[in-house]
Design a protein around this motif. Structure first.
Motif, mmCIF file in Angstrom:
data_model
loop_
_atom_site.group_PDB
_atom_site.id
_atom_site.type_symbol
_atom_site.label_atom_id
_atom_site.label_comp_id
_atom_site.label_asym_id
_atom_site.label_seq_id
_atom_site.Cartn_x
_atom_site.Cartn_y
_atom_site.Cartn_z
ATOM 1 N N LEU A 8 6.123 -18.640 4.794
ATOM 2 C CA LEU A 8 5.445 -17.438 4.305
ATOM 3 C C LEU A 8 3.987 -17.768 4.217
ATOM 4 C CD1 LEU A 8 7.805 -15.562 2.445
ATOM 5 C CD2 LEU A 8 7.594 -15.270 4.935
ATOM 6 N N ASP A 10 -8.075 -18.077 3.230
ATOM 7 C CA ASP A 10 -7.931 -16.702 3.035
ATOM 8 C C ASP A 10 -6.957 -15.990 4.115
ATOM 9 O OD1 ASP A 10 -8.903 -13.995 2.493
ATOM 10 O OD2 ASP A 10 -10.470 -13.886 3.881
ATOM 11 N N LEU A 11 -6.491 -14.759 3.957
ATOM 12 C CA LEU A 11 -5.856 -14.245 4.898
ATOM 13 C C LEU A 11 -6.697 -13.701 6.081
ATOM 14 C CD1 LEU A 11 -3.491 -11.950 2.814
ATOM 15 C CD2 LEU A 11 -2.912 -14.215 3.534
ATOM 16 N N ARG A 15 -2.291 -7.776 6.498
ATOM 17 C CA ARG A 15 -1.343 -8.775 5.694
ATOM 18 C C ARG A 15 -0.309 -9.444 6.403
ATOM 19 N NH1 ARG A 15 -2.776 -9.681 0.963
ATOM 20 N NH2 ARG A 15 -0.735 -10.117 0.433
ATOM 21 N N ARG A 16 -0.291 -9.393 7.756
ATOM 22 C CA ARG A 16 0.490 -10.098 8.799
ATOM 23 C C ARG A 16 -0.269 -11.044 9.725
ATOM 24 N NH1 ARG A 16 4.108 -5.181 9.550
ATOM 25 N NH2 ARG A 16 5.501 -5.505 7.876
ATOM 26 N N GLU A 50 1.921 -16.480 11.563
ATOM 27 C CA GLU A 50 3.484 -16.541 11.772
ATOM 28 C C GLU A 50 4.341 -16.089 13.006
ATOM 29 O OE1 GLU A 50 5.180 -14.820 8.073
ATOM 30 O OE2 GLU A 50 3.470 -15.300 7.001
ATOM 31 N N ASN A 54 1.222 -15.897 3.722
ATOM 32 C CA ASN A 54 0.495 -15.156 2.633
ATOM 33 C C ASN A 54 0.637 -15.964 1.383
ATOM 34 O OD1 ASN A 54 -0.113 -13.198 4.785
ATOM 35 N ND2 ASN A 54 0.729 -11.775 3.749
ATOM 36 N N ASP A 55 1.566 -16.671 1.014
ATOM 37 C CA ASP A 55 1.844 -17.319 -0.221
ATOM 38 C C ASP A 55 0.790 -18.621 -0.474
ATOM 39 O OD1 ASP A 55 3.539 -15.368 -0.607
ATOM 40 O OD2 ASP A 55 5.287 -16.544 -0.204
ATOM 41 N N ARG A 57 -7.414 -11.101 8.912
ATOM 42 C CA ARG A 57 -7.276 -9.655 8.839
ATOM 43 C C ARG A 57 -7.394 -9.493 10.528
ATOM 44 N NH1 ARG A 57 -8.780 -11.564 4.252
ATOM 45 N NH2 ARG A 57 -8.835 -9.929 2.475
ATOM 46 N N LEU A 112 -3.437 -16.983 8.385
ATOM 47 C CA LEU A 112 -4.058 -17.689 7.393
ATOM 48 C C LEU A 112 -5.215 -18.410 7.921
ATOM 49 C CD1 LEU A 112 -3.787 -18.401 4.349
ATOM 50 C CD2 LEU A 112 -2.331 -20.380 4.904
ATOM 51 N N ASN A 156 6.046 -12.743 12.587
ATOM 52 C CA ASN A 156 5.102 -11.452 12.751
ATOM 53 C C ASN A 156 5.042 -10.701 14.158
ATOM 54 O OD1 ASN A 156 5.210 -11.333 9.884
ATOM 55 N ND2 ASN A 156 3.196 -12.099 9.621
ATOM 56 N N VAL A 164 -2.627 -19.008 0.217
ATOM 57 C CA VAL A 164 -3.964 -19.031 0.085
ATOM 58 C C VAL A 164 -4.318 -19.705 -1.343
ATOM 59 C CG1 VAL A 164 -5.916 -17.411 -0.616
ATOM 60 C CG2 VAL A 164 -4.265 -16.686 1.052
#
Length: 144
Positions: free
Chosen positions: A77, A97-98, A120-121, A51, A79-80, A100, A124, A54, A82
């Motif tokens: 967004l 998966d997100l 968490r930012r 994103e 994160n929504d 890291r 994806l 971010n 996955v």
């Protein structure tokens, strides 16, 4: 509607990411010409979405100018997503998966706090489900 904001590839590990106007992706292999591209590729290495908002947040908070490199999108967004399928231009992908943040990012940017800030930012990871090209400005549409 969300769209592709920037694209980039890196031919080798630990090398700068080069901004490009379009990329070719192949089903279950990833981005042609990228360091992670290979036959029967692990889905975690095929395509990453990040994103742009971010990156903007981090730049404003710490007074930096981290460039929009790699594959950036704007207006959705991640994160929504996955477990969801989407179209990026004409390419179908599935969020698996997100991302890291990694120590390499910390070293490249010289910012010790980036691991915490991008938790968490980080984006994806996506499996590529169809072959085609992706261009800057392509629309992103969630399918399910």
């Amino acid at each position: 509607m969300s769209e592709v904001y920037k694209l980039g590839i890196s031919i080798k590990n630990n090398q700068p990411i080069n901004e490009v106007n379009s990329i070719e992706v192949l089903t279950n292999q990833g981005v042609v010409g990228d360091r992670h591209f290979k036959e029967f590729n692990d889905p975690y290495n095929q395509l990453s979405l990040i994103e742009s908002e971010n990156i903007d947040y981090y730049n404003v908070k710490f007074g930096l100018n981290i460039p929009y490199i790699n594959f950036r999108r704007k207006g959705i967004l991640l994160n929504d997503l996955v477990g969801k399928k989407m179209l990026v231009g004409n390419v179908e992908v599935e969020g698996i998966d997100l991302c890291r943040p990694c120590r390499h990012l910390t070293e490249v940017l010289g910012q010790d706090n980036i691991l915490k800030e991008f938790l968490r930012r980080g984006g994806l990871r996506c499996q590529v489900l169809s072959s085609s090209s992706i261009k800057v400005g392509d629309k992103i549409k969630v399918l399910d």
